[in-house]
Design a protein around this motif. Sequence first.
Motif, PDB file in Angstrom:
ATOM      1  N   HIS A   1      -2.798  -1.705   8.099  1.00  0.00           N
ATOM      2  CA  HIS A   1      -1.960  -2.912   8.079  1.00  0.00           C
ATOM      3  C   HIS A   1      -0.874  -2.767   9.147  1.00  0.00           C
ATOM      4  O   HIS A   1      -1.182  -2.578  10.318  1.00  0.00           O
ATOM      5  CB  HIS A   1      -1.371  -3.159   6.680  1.00  0.00           C
ATOM      6  CG  HIS A   1      -2.378  -2.990   5.587  1.00  0.00           C
ATOM      7  ND1 HIS A   1      -2.192  -2.215   4.491  1.00  0.00           N
ATOM      8  CD2 HIS A   1      -3.616  -3.494   5.454  1.00  0.00           C
ATOM      9  CE1 HIS A   1      -3.258  -2.242   3.707  1.00  0.00           C
ATOM     10  NE2 HIS A   1      -4.136  -3.011   4.279  1.00  0.00           N
TER      11      HIS A   1
ATOM     12  N   SER B   1      -6.490  -8.447  -1.271  1.00  0.00           N
ATOM     13  CA  SER B   1      -7.776  -7.935  -0.809  1.00  0.00           C
ATOM     14  C   SER B   1      -8.937  -8.786  -1.308  1.00  0.00           C
ATOM     15  O   SER B   1      -9.749  -9.260  -0.528  1.00  0.00           O
ATOM     16  CB  SER B   1      -7.965  -6.501  -1.293  1.00  0.00           C
ATOM     17  OG  SER B   1      -6.830  -5.733  -1.001  1.00  0.00           O
TER      18      SER B   1
ATOM     19  N   TRP C   1       0.817  -1.214   0.000  1.00  0.00           N
ATOM     20  CA  TRP C   1       0.000   0.000   0.000  1.00  0.00           C
ATOM     21  C   TRP C   1       0.850   1.264   0.000  1.00  0.00           C
ATOM     22  O   TRP C   1       0.368   2.328  -0.363  1.00  0.00           O
ATOM     23  CB  TRP C   1      -0.923  -0.004   1.224  1.00  0.00           C
ATOM     24  CG  TRP C   1      -2.247  -0.627   0.911  1.00  0.00           C
ATOM     25  CD1 TRP C   1      -2.455  -1.903   0.476  1.00  0.00           C
ATOM     26  CD2 TRP C   1      -3.532   0.002   0.997  1.00  0.00           C
ATOM     27  NE1 TRP C   1      -3.807  -2.102   0.301  1.00  0.00           N
ATOM     28  CE2 TRP C   1      -4.482  -0.959   0.615  1.00  0.00           C
ATOM     29  CE3 TRP C   1      -3.964   1.276   1.377  1.00  0.00           C
ATOM     30  CZ2 TRP C   1      -5.853  -0.685   0.589  1.00  0.00           C
ATOM     31  CZ3 TRP C   1      -5.332   1.538   1.351  1.00  0.00           C
ATOM     32  CH2 TRP C   1      -6.254   0.574   0.952  1.00  0.00           C
TER      33      TRP C   1
HETATM   34 MO    MO Z   1      -6.285  -5.226   1.063  1.00  0.00          MO
END
Ligand code: MO
Length: 756
Positions: A624, A141, A110
């Motif tokens: 995360h 995801s 990310w």
């Molecule tokens: Mo994700």
Amino acid sequence: MTEHIQTASHWGVYSVETDRATHEIRGVDGVSYDPHPSPIQASLPETVHGRLRIDQPYVREGYLRSTGRRGADAYVPISWEEALDLVATALLETREKHGNESIYGGSYGWASAGRLHHSPSVLKRFLAHFGGYVDKTGNHSFGAAAGIMPYVVGRSDISNLVVPWPEVVEHTKLLVMFGGAPLKNAQIDSGGAVNHENPDWYAKTRAAGVDVVCISPYQHDVVETVAPRWIPIRPNTDTALMIGLAHTLVSERRHDLEFLHEHCEGFPEFERYLLGHDASWASRITGVPEETIIDLARQMASTRTLVNTAWAVQRADHGEQPVWMTVALAAVLGQIGLPGGGFSLGLGAVSGIALPRTTGIPRPKLPLDSNPVKATVPVARVTDLLLHPGEEIEHNGRVITFPDIELIYSAGGNPFHHNTNLNRFLGAWQRPATVIVHEPFWTPPAKHADIVLPATTTMERNDIGAAELSRFWIAMHQVVPPFQQARNDFDIFSELADRLGFGAEYHQNRDEMGWLRHMYDGARKQALEAGFDPPDFDTFWASDKYEFPADEGPTTLFADFRAGAALKTPSGRIELVSEKIRSFGYPDCPAHPAWLEPAEWLGGPLARRFPLHLLSHQPATRLHSQLDHASLSRQTKIRDREPIQLSVEDANDRGLVDGDVVRVFNDRGAFLAGVRICTTLMTGVVQIATGAWYDPAEPGVPGSLDKHGNPNVVTLDKGTSRLSQGSTAQTCLVEVEKYDDPPTVTAFELPVILRV
Ligand SMILES: [Mo]
Ligand SMILES: Nc1nc2c(c(=O)[nH]1)N[C@H]1C(S)=C(S)[C@@H](COP(=O)(O)OP(=O)(O)OC[C@H]3O[C@@H](n4cnc5c(=O)[nH]c(N)nc54)[C@H](O)[C@@H]3O)O[C@H]1N2
Ligand SMILES: Nc1nc2c(c(=O)[nH]1)N[C@H]1C(S)=C(S)[C@@H](COP(=O)(O)OP(=O)(O)OC[C@H]3O[C@@H](n4cnc5c(=O)[nH]c(N)nc54)[C@H](O)[C@@H]3O)O[C@H]1N2
């Protein structure tokens, strides 16, 4: 003097208060057009200049002598000159000896918001110009959904297969949510959440009288605001419940035969399967009482019903099935294409997913340029790639042969967060000759790299935020100068490209502002052609944002299909039976949705040894693993460890009380966590957030106890099926026991640094 400067992150747009002279960051504040700014932004002031920042380039002590172990060695500070020489030499030697197919640049992650300084993108652009790299396919995801949906409804754009809030509020009467939609998840958006409106939409849903059902092992997967009805379910058995519901509908003739015959392919064959699996069968598998299944099915047939399935439900073994079966259940109800009815995926999974959106907004973008290497690996199989060169795996009708990886280049992701079965992964990570990581902080990937290059954070650079799911372009202004010797990922690659002789192709002689202007102008031209009216770059930059007008109203998902338009499937219809998938002959993904036993689950034989199903969800106080080192996240820890939730019964059975430290283990590994007893969690299920920084008691050694609570030390690393090869993180059985005298957590310590 105090200044207020706007920038943005995945968790929101905010204004930063700094001291102009000292560059001290005093605080951050959400912007006026954000109704519910995320508390996560409070973690920024303390981390940007915090002690875990990497101040200069480093090399792992054993790297040059090919000794030591990644994760266990000390680091030697080196100059940028030396570091870039090392990187360039490693790249050139690897290419010369083994070819570009031996470079893994898939770098999942990310990273940070911003369209220019997105580190995996600048890395891929760089490696593409260097002759190519092995890339990854799919994502963690919704990999299984993206694999199956092209066959079922002809679409892989999963984040658009959502019925938006305004339609739910206006038209839906019954909202059945498999896996719920935890509000904490709507804080963030890839590329930058802007307007956090989800809490307001829940309130409107309640005011409209929508009846909400939360089908999940955990009661609070749907906010209490909407007074949801809770149906606890055994993890990974949603497909069986949906089959039981569909069976009831069909056997009681409550199904929409006209829709099934007009709009769906293969109902007769699927019906034969369905009729062998009734509500009582589903009850035995799911733990949901038979009467509850029958009642819910009847209610669903009696009103405008939307079936929503959370992405987490498909992040499990055979994760294609609950997604396909969601469509099948909605097809049996016959409301697909009607406002507020049919099916939806991932409502509330991220901030913008179900907000009113505008179609056709272009985004400023950095071109990645084409990758000459065609070899790829599904994200969930990276460990196998590294461990088993030459091995063949099946993937979506093709056979992939794994190349032999000699060099890993990673920027903007945390492989010790996103990969499952970390002990096996750690062994795999030791194999290649060179591992290069760019990181702002001394995170687990930095502590397991050979060459560590210090990267800036968003506050140290200029950028443009433009998330796929939002109507905003956001000016992200530089707030403070780069920390110590940190550099922007883009600048690092520009300089490397210059050394390697393709600088002009890579950076095209544009600097940061040159690129931003160029990217903006390109997107603006497209926007003007599409009938929007964004201002010129200088006006945009000075005014902090451009907001595209909201659409008049959402178009109902599949309304055009219901009215006669063909889907992009072989039959043009919804495929309840797929001849294409049948032709692959995959035992783990048959021709129609089906209940297939997961590799491990509470109804399987392994549950005798490991009687608890571990679910690892997205964390509320961070993104995360990002900002795990900030106080917001650390305040939630129990005796410095990530909290694990257990039901009252499971805690009592093991003599555990709140605040105990436990060892969570199975045959793949063990981690420590802090006990939090939970009255709203199903017995037999334990829950822990992902993202605690991996902290092995014996660094560098696969099999070591993790002291801090990283669930991926025990999770399973098989693919969902041969079709998608998606992540199966939610398929995991464990046992939990009290752990006395736990070792000190060292996740937030610096590595040993040898100053010469
Ligand atoms: Mo994700
Ligand atoms: N058990 C389990 N595991 C899971 C999941 C689960 O549900 N259960 N979910 C999965 C999912 S859905 C996802 S998306 C993945 C997420 O996994 P990742 O995307 O890998 O996780 P992040 O923690 O966001 O990692 C981003 C890293 O980039 C670094 N970084 C940030 N900004 C910059 C920058 O500007 N430059 C550089 N060079 N580095 C930067 C951060 O410090 C951090 O280390 O995890 C997956 N893993
Ligand atoms: N604050 C915050 N928000 C985030 C993220 C973050 O790191 N932090 N990450 C973002 C990312 S990258 C993604 S992909 C999305 C992910 O969005 P999701 O995958 O939907 O989110 P999770 O929190 O992993 O899971 C949601 C719930 O699913 C339930 N669940 C798990 N397995 C099962 C099952 O087998 N059956 C049923 N019925 N329920 C089950 C769990 O109880 C869990 O609480 O979240 C995003 N949002």
